[in-house]
Scaffold this active site. Structure first.
Site, PDB file in Angstrom:
ATOM      1  N   ARG A 159      -8.009   2.113 -12.352  1.00  0.00           N
ATOM      2  CA  ARG A 159      -8.899   2.430 -10.937  1.00  0.00           C
ATOM      3  C   ARG A 159     -10.364   2.720 -11.409  1.00  0.00           C
ATOM      4  NH1 ARG A 159      -5.083   4.725  -6.815  1.00  0.00           N
ATOM      5  NH2 ARG A 159      -3.773   2.927  -6.930  1.00  0.00           N
ATOM      6  N   ARG A 187     -12.869   5.529  -5.566  1.00  0.00           N
ATOM      7  CA  ARG A 187     -13.636   6.822  -4.740  1.00  0.00           C
ATOM      8  C   ARG A 187     -14.313   7.569  -5.738  1.00  0.00           C
ATOM      9  NH1 ARG A 187     -11.819   8.459   0.419  1.00  0.00           N
ATOM     10  NH2 ARG A 187     -10.438   6.930   1.379  1.00  0.00           N
ATOM     11  N   ARG A 192     -16.331   1.847   1.648  1.00  0.00           N
ATOM     12  CA  ARG A 192     -15.171   2.224   1.831  1.00  0.00           C
ATOM     13  C   ARG A 192     -15.134   2.819   3.230  1.00  0.00           C
ATOM     14  NH1 ARG A 192     -10.756   3.091   3.722  1.00  0.00           N
ATOM     15  NH2 ARG A 192      -9.221   4.019   3.024  1.00  0.00           N
ATOM     16  N   ASP A 222      -4.588  -4.326  -4.222  1.00  0.00           N
ATOM     17  CA  ASP A 222      -3.417  -3.233  -4.406  1.00  0.00           C
ATOM     18  C   ASP A 222      -2.173  -3.872  -4.663  1.00  0.00           C
ATOM     19  OD1 ASP A 222      -3.535  -0.251  -3.978  1.00  0.00           O
ATOM     20  OD2 ASP A 222      -1.436  -1.155  -3.380  1.00  0.00           O
ATOM     21  N   TYR A 263       8.553   1.353  -3.209  1.00  0.00           N
ATOM     22  CA  TYR A 263       7.733   1.678  -2.246  1.00  0.00           C
ATOM     23  C   TYR A 263       8.278   0.834  -0.746  1.00  0.00           C
ATOM     24  CZ  TYR A 263       3.839   3.331  -4.849  1.00  0.00           C
ATOM     25  OH  TYR A 263       2.939   4.042  -5.805  1.00  0.00           O
TER      26      TYR A 263
HETATM   27  C1  LIG Z   1      -5.170  -1.869 -10.012  1.00  0.00           C
HETATM   28  C2  LIG Z   1      -5.301  -1.263  -8.524  1.00  0.00           C
HETATM   29  C3  LIG Z   1      -4.349  -0.753  -7.888  1.00  0.00           C
HETATM   30  N1  LIG Z   1      -4.590  -0.100  -6.430  1.00  0.00           N
HETATM   31  C4  LIG Z   1      -6.093  -0.560  -6.497  1.00  0.00           C
HETATM   32  C5  LIG Z   1      -6.498  -1.083  -7.624  1.00  0.00           C
HETATM   33  C6  LIG Z   1      -7.885  -1.424  -7.850  1.00  0.00           C
HETATM   34  C7  LIG Z   1      -8.468  -1.915  -9.418  1.00  0.00           C
HETATM   35  C8  LIG Z   1      -9.016  -0.850  -9.915  1.00  0.00           C
HETATM   36  O1  LIG Z   1      -8.017  -0.289 -10.720  1.00  0.00           O
HETATM   37  O2  LIG Z   1      -9.926  -0.585  -9.982  1.00  0.00           O
HETATM   38  C9  LIG Z   1      -6.860  -0.180  -5.374  1.00  0.00           C
HETATM   39  C10 LIG Z   1      -6.552   1.131  -4.659  1.00  0.00           C
HETATM   40  N2  LIG Z   1      -5.518   1.560  -4.204  1.00  0.00           N
HETATM   41  C11 LIG Z   1      -5.434   2.809  -3.489  1.00  0.00           C
HETATM   42  C12 LIG Z   1      -6.846   3.121  -3.521  1.00  0.00           C
HETATM   43  C13 LIG Z   1      -7.274   4.567  -2.808  1.00  0.00           C
HETATM   44  C14 LIG Z   1      -7.248   4.140  -1.320  1.00  0.00           C
HETATM   45  C15 LIG Z   1      -8.416   4.532  -0.753  1.00  0.00           C
HETATM   46  O3  LIG Z   1      -9.806   4.160  -1.014  1.00  0.00           O
HETATM   47  O4  LIG Z   1      -8.080   4.905   0.525  1.00  0.00           O
HETATM   48  C16 LIG Z   1      -7.600   2.119  -4.448  1.00  0.00           C
HETATM   49  C17 LIG Z   1      -8.947   2.281  -4.439  1.00  0.00           C
HETATM   50  C18 LIG Z   1      -4.478   3.282  -2.520  1.00  0.00           C
HETATM   51  C19 LIG Z   1      -3.182   3.438  -3.214  1.00  0.00           C
HETATM   52  N3  LIG Z   1      -2.251   2.414  -3.741  1.00  0.00           N
HETATM   53  C20 LIG Z   1      -1.010   2.694  -4.229  1.00  0.00           C
HETATM   54  C21 LIG Z   1      -1.267   4.210  -4.384  1.00  0.00           C
HETATM   55  C22 LIG Z   1      -0.281   5.128  -5.106  1.00  0.00           C
HETATM   56  C23 LIG Z   1       0.784   5.782  -4.010  1.00  0.00           C
HETATM   57  C24 LIG Z   1       1.794   6.676  -4.401  1.00  0.00           C
HETATM   58  O5  LIG Z   1       2.506   6.222  -5.089  1.00  0.00           O
HETATM   59  O6  LIG Z   1       1.606   8.061  -3.918  1.00  0.00           O
HETATM   60  C25 LIG Z   1      -2.401   4.638  -3.708  1.00  0.00           C
HETATM   61  C26 LIG Z   1      -2.995   5.980  -3.601  1.00  0.00           C
HETATM   62  C27 LIG Z   1       0.035   1.892  -4.958  1.00  0.00           C
HETATM   63  C28 LIG Z   1      -0.351   1.528  -5.970  1.00  0.00           C
HETATM   64  N4  LIG Z   1      -1.718   0.478  -6.349  1.00  0.00           N
HETATM   65  C29 LIG Z   1      -1.666   0.245  -7.578  1.00  0.00           C
HETATM   66  C30 LIG Z   1      -0.859   0.896  -8.357  1.00  0.00           C
HETATM   67  C31 LIG Z   1      -0.541   0.519  -9.843  1.00  0.00           C
HETATM   68  C32 LIG Z   1      -1.164   1.515 -10.626  1.00  0.00           C
HETATM   69  C33 LIG Z   1      -0.884   2.934 -10.427  1.00  0.00           C
HETATM   70  O7  LIG Z   1       0.186   3.581 -11.032  1.00  0.00           O
HETATM   71  O8  LIG Z   1      -1.729   3.715  -9.964  1.00  0.00           O
HETATM   72  C34 LIG Z   1      -0.017   1.665  -7.349  1.00  0.00           C
HETATM   73  C35 LIG Z   1       1.104   2.503  -7.745  1.00  0.00           C
HETATM   74  C36 LIG Z   1      -2.928  -0.729  -8.256  1.00  0.00           C
END
Ligand SMILES: Cc1c2[nH]c(c1CCC(=O)O)Cc1[nH]c(c(CCC(=O)O)c1C)Cc1[nH]c(c(CCC(=O)O)c1C)Cc1[nH]c(c(CCC(=O)O)c1C)C2
Length: 360
Positions: A34, A38, A47, A83, A161
């Site tokens: 990540r 943000r 964003r 994502d 999911y």
């Molecule tokens: C590798 C990656 C992911 N998401 C994002 C990236 C971007 C690249 C980076 O790491 O910089 C952007 C990425 N994805 C998301 C965000 C935030 C969203 C926003 O800005 O509104 C960003 C920057 C949103 C997101 N997407 C997801 C969640 C988790 C939900 C939950 O289980 O409660 C969330 C909050 C699913 C997700 N997405 C991802 C995973 C695997 C890693 C982990 O375990 O965190 C998972 C589980 C992978």
């Protein structure tokens, strides 16, 4: 394809790829899960203008935010902004990103009969062309500063999911399928696996230089369920992606598996063809090395919350971590992703400390 690849700018920093392959490095490579997110004001600015999935689907925007952390910190890798949930979208499910709530599926899978709603996994690549375009554009714009990582979610994590419809503390709906509908669970996992293999091969063709598979919900499985519902699919992904990449005459690229909360799985994962195993912060580095064995690269594993400490404390935590993992076959990272309220200067301290404490 070979022509297109040779058009990419030459790599000026190959520490990540060298470490992944077990070759010696001048400094331990470092990046942060990540790292595009943000916690960066320049990310929040972009964003604010777009819906999350619009950002993913617009290659120029995905490229711009992928490069933001590299412009600030001397990171040894970029990870494409996207994502894991773009795969269930491509299989026909609607996913919305709700501010403050995270991803939500308005119509999750409620029972085995819903499997008929899913598209043919063979068709996902056409729908994910925007990811491939973002990868190719980013490879060019990176100009060889660092390798570009592509990624996906592991089948169990994606299945969870699709059934829960959002994040869950217990994953009880998805686990209910494993116990009550094992045959349908395997059918769903196979569909996701088929789609994922095609998707990852597409990422390599587009220019990804390392692939990471996120099994973010390994912790919910425990050893027995992991053995039946995760391991065989993780194995198939690595074997088939590597075989298909070779058959296409593309260069073999390293692969990472990250089983978050899956300490019980480390020994078995050390026997698959993944070159790198990601370690979360709950596992001691010495134990991780014993479990995974000597022939893999380990990645991790600072507690992300250690970045809340002051930079002097961050430096001493990193020193301790690097001493335990050692400078060979090691990629420094956090044990999970960064949080939105973290101070970018503390990530700078983390990166600097890794390079300082690992310089030969
Ligand atoms: C590798 C990656 C992911 N998401 C994002 C990236 C971007 C690249 C980076 O790491 O910089 C952007 C990425 N994805 C998301 C965000 C935030 C969203 C926003 O800005 O509104 C960003 C920057 C949103 C997101 N997407 C997801 C969640 C988790 C939900 C939950 O289980 O409660 C969330 C909050 C699913 C997700 N997405 C991802 C995973 C695997 C890693 C982990 O375990 O965190 C998972 C589980 C992978």
């Amino acid at each position: 394809m070979a022509e297109k690849k040779s058009e990419f700018p030459a790599l000026k920093n190959d520490r990540l790829l060298r470490a992944a392959r077990g070759e010696s490095v001048d400094k331990v490579p470092v990046w942060a899960m990540r790292q595009a997110g943000r916690y960066l004001p320049e990310f929040r600015e972009v964003r604010a203008q777009y819906d999350f999935f619009t950002m993913c689907r617009t290659p120029e925007v995905a490229c711009q935010v992928t490069l933001q952390p590299l412009d600030r910190f001397p990171l040894d890798a970029a990870i494409i902004f996207s994502d894991i949930l773009v795969v269930p979208q491509a299989l026909g499910m609607e996913v919305q990103m709700k501010p403050g709530e995270g991803p939500v599926f308005p119509s999750p899978l409620s029972g085995p009969e819903d499997l008929d709603r899913l598209c043919n996994p063979k068709d996902v690549c056409a729908k994910l062309q925007y990811v491939f375009d973002a990868i190719t554009l980013t490879r060019h714009k990176l100009d060889g500063r660092a390798p570009l990582i592509g990624f996906c979610g592991a089948p169990w994590t994606i299945m969870a999911y699709m059934i829960e419809g959002k994040g869950s503390k217990t994953m009880s709906n998805a686990k209910c399928w494993l116990y009550r509908h094992p045959e349908a669970s395997h059918r769903l996992l196979k569909t996701i696996t088929d789609a994922t293999i095609a998707y990852l091969v597409g990422q390599v063709k587009a220019g990804a230089q390392l692939l990471q598979v996120f099994e973010s919900h390994a912790e919910h499985l425990g050893p027995n369920l992991f053995q039946e519902f995760s391991l065989p699919y993780l194995k198939r992904i690595c074997d088939e992606v590597k075989d298909q990449v070779a058959a296409l005459d593309l260069q073999d690229i390293p692969m990472t598996v990250f089983p978050k909360g899956g300490h019980f799985a480390l020994r078995e994962l050390g026997r698959l063809r993944y070159e790198v195993v990601g370690i979360d912060w709950t596992v001691d580095p010495i134990l991780a090395r014993q479990l995974v064995g000597p022939n893999k690269t380990l990645q991790g594993n600072l507690d992300p919350c250690a970045l809340y400490a002051d930079p002097i404390q961050i430096d001493s935590s990193v020193k301790d971590m690097v001493e335990k993992f050692g400078c060979e076959r090691y990629i420094a990272n956090l044990g999970h992703g960064m949080y939105p309220d973290m101070d970018p200067r503390h990530l700078a301290a983390f990166v600097e400390a890794v390079h300082t404490h690992s310089t030969k």
